[in-house]
Design an enzyme around this catalytic site. Structure first.
Site, mmCIF file in Angstrom:
data_model
loop_
_atom_site.group_PDB
_atom_site.id
_atom_site.type_symbol
_atom_site.label_atom_id
_atom_site.label_comp_id
_atom_site.label_asym_id
_atom_site.label_seq_id
_atom_site.Cartn_x
_atom_site.Cartn_y
_atom_site.Cartn_z
ATOM 1 N N GLU A 1 -58.237 10.711 2.323
ATOM 2 C CA GLU A 1 -59.376 10.640 1.400
ATOM 3 C C GLU A 1 -60.569 11.443 1.932
ATOM 4 O OE1 GLU A 1 -58.840 6.726 -1.309
ATOM 5 O OE2 GLU A 1 -59.932 6.396 0.568
ATOM 6 N N GLU B 1 -51.851 5.904 -3.353
ATOM 7 C CA GLU B 1 -52.424 4.590 -3.068
ATOM 8 C C GLU B 1 -52.689 3.908 -4.397
ATOM 9 O OE1 GLU B 1 -55.711 3.870 -0.514
ATOM 10 O OE2 GLU B 1 -54.954 5.144 1.107
#
Length: 612
Positions: free
Chosen positions: A182, A258
């Site tokens: 991320e 995710e």
């Protein structure tokens, strides 16, 4: 740089080294529309399972239950700081034996996705970055900076040989390797990402490389490179998020790597859950669209020891010991309602195994009185040694990167500027300090309450028992030092001449009480209490902490983690693999007081109220 291994510990030798890469025909690739396994379209249906949050004797059980739910892949992060508690050491023993974990995945007939960071977040202490690295003020983390990249290279040279031999083109289960984590939420340093890609290729990674970012235009732009396969992270509005991802990646398979099916908890808040029907619906939307998915989490596990992370978006919040995450497989490894709902959805798109895991049964419920209690002051010299500092240091400066330490100074100096009572003020505390004068408790200072000052009665010996409640794992405060930050003053005058004792609380067992007269004291903290109990068979247990204040528990020398009356959780999970048939030993360090000097075990876990 080279390295040698002895007893499972990899030691780095700083010299020039190179690794020869064996190349074979790739068997897992990225096609125009799909992932291709042996040239045929393959939809990844994966679940997150962190080997470092599960007792190693239970890995096979959890992996097997993942396959029974219909998953074909297991995803895991790799926590750099757990493998490398000091620079130059890389631990792959016991619960850190990644090679064994990957073998078990392969033996179950499943594939694997590896996410080694170097930053992982994962609600893990310091986001997985070693505190010995972030303690260096010259290191600029997660960017193209020489000292940081040198350390990352050392890490990758230790880790990637384990992963490279486990890749699918070498007969192993690994099909994808993620670069960073991320990153678009943190920075946009493209040379840094390119350096990580170069390291991965140079050190033998041949499977496709991916990135993951939240599904926003800015994050997807900043967090990846054209040569990397972008994936997204989200927990709702699946079609919308996949459409955003497709705008940034016009070809190749869509993947949510995710899919947030639950959430984590902070001390002092409620226990988070997500509606089963909503989560199952979002999963169905993704699979129907042909997207691949990694369920985060399939099985959360536990933040054993002092491994939990924290958040700070204006207010510091420490994460709890349980990482149950409201996942399909609960903290003790049993299927939940969400497990069966997800299994039904997956069964619409792939063939399911015939078996399903057994449901949870009640654990043994019993209680046992503590047999001995001793004050921390009586045994603390067994847990560390005093070191002298002119000014109060941070814990990082003392090379204490987790847990607790004691600061001590004498107030009755000959210098008449130093008073013996008044207002004690700390510039900042990270994260909690118990204040005492001449052995008598004065009170606590809590970071999350922004408490920095306390009235100090007259006395001679001032002590602070300081606790690191977990390093921030997300955002700009990653890597901040712990302990006392800045000067400690009494009535405006700085207190100097400090002694600091770093407590080694890794493994506490009955030997701590050797040579101590048998005492049955009132359960006032800080104090250690011990009891023994007998089991006739292997079983999980749930330790009731609802009548205790704040502290840490050990079972047979193993650190189960923290408890706190703030909640939400009021039980600690004890995996059956950590228990013995016969006599077992439970020890707690209670920092305040326990209203009941008895250890009780409950039939079911209690993770807290779910009301907002």
């Amino acid at each position: 740089m080279s390295f040698s291994r002895r007893d499972g510990i990899l030691t780095v030798n700083h010299e020039t080294s190179s690794l020869k890469r064996e190349t074979k025909s790739p068997t897992f690739t990225i096609g125009i529309d799909d992932f291709l396994l042996h040239g045929k379209p393959f939809q990844i249906i994966s679940g997150a399972l962190h080997y470092f949050r599960v007792h190693p004797d239970l890995w096979a059980d959890r992996i097997h239950k993942a396959r029974l739910m219909g998953l074909n892949t297991i995803e895991t992060y790799v926590p750099w700081n757990q493998h490398a508690p000091q620079r130059g050491v890389f631990d792959t023993t016991a619960g850190l034996d990644l090679a064994r974990f990957l073998r078990l995945v392969s033996e179950e007939g499943m594939h694997a996705i590896i996410r080694p960071g170097p930053y992982i977040c994962a609600e893990w202490d310091n986001g997985g970055l070693p505190a010995w690295l972030t303690a260096d003020p010259d290191v600029r983390i997660r960017r193209f900076e020489p000292k940081f990249l040198t350390a990352v290279r050392e890490y990758f040279e230790q880790l990637l040989p384990i992963i490279s031999v486990a890749q699918i083109d070498r007969g192993g289960p690994v099909i994808l390797f993620q670069i960073e984590n991320e990153y678009g939420a943190y920075g946009a340093d493209k040379p840094y990402l390119q350096a990580l890609v170069a390291m991965a290729h140079d050190l033998g990674i041949t499977v496709p490389l991916t990135t993951v970012d939240q599904s926003t235009d800015q994050m997807l732009d900043d967090g990846s490179l054209p040569e990397l396969h972008r994936t997204a992270s989200f927990g709702s509005r699946s079609n919308e998020r996949l459409a955003t991802l497709r705008r940034h990646q016009t070809t190749g398979p869509l993947m949510c790597s995710e899919f947030w099916d639950g959430w984590f908890d902070h001390w002092g808040e409620h226990h988070h859950t997500t509606p089963v029907a909503d989560a199952a619906h979002e999963l169905d939307l993704m699979l129907a669209a042909g997207a691949s998915v990694n369920i985060y989490m399939f099985h959360g596990g536990t933040n054993f020891g002092f491994s939990n992370g924290a958040n700070d978006k204006g207010t510091y919040k420490s994460q709890v010991t349980s990482y149950d995450y409201d996942a399909p497989l609960d903290e003790a490894g049993y299927p939940t309602e969400k497990y069966h709902a997800f299994r039904e959805v997956i069964g619409r798109y792939s063939q399911l195994p015939a078996c399903v895991p057994a449901s949870a049964t009640n654990a043994p419920a019993f209680q046992t009185p503590f047999q001995i209690t001793v004050p921390l002051t009586d045994v603390r010299e067994k847990l560390g040694r005093w070191r002298v500092f002119e000014h109060a240091p941070t814990m990082d400066h003392t090379e204490q990167y987790r847990g607790l330490c004691i600061y001590r100074t004498t107030l009755n100096h000959s210098d008449d500027k130093i008073a013996r009572s008044g207002i004690l003020r700390l510039a900042e505390i990270r994260d909690r300090a118990l204040v005492s004068i001449d052995g008598t408790s004065v009170g606590a200072l809590n970071r999350d309450n922004r408490e920095r000052a306390i009235a100090l009665p007259a006395g001679d010996i001032l002590e602070l028992l300081v606790e690191d409640l977990g390093r921030v794992s997300y955002g700009t405060r990653i890597g901040e030092p712990k302990g006392v930050i800045g000067p400690i003053t009494l009535n405006g005058e700085e207190l100097v001449h400090w002694e600091v004792l770093s407590l080694d609380l890794t493994a506490i067992d009955g030997s701590l009480f050797a040579g101590i007269p048998t005492l049955n004291l009132d359960p006032m903290g800080p104090s250690f209490s011990k009891t023994e109990f007998t089991l006739s068979a292997s079983t999980d247990l749930f330790l009731d902490t609802s009548e205790w204040g704040k502290g840490i528990a050990w079972i047979n020398g193993f650190n189960l983690g923290r408890y706190w009356s703030r909640g939400p959780q009021s039980t600690l999970y004890i995996p059956r693999s950590q228990l013995r048939t016969g006599i077992n030993e439970l020890i707690i360090l209670e920092l305040h007081a326990h209203a009941q000097s008895t250890a009780r075990f409950l039939p079911r876990p209690s993770l807290g109220n779910t009301d907002y």
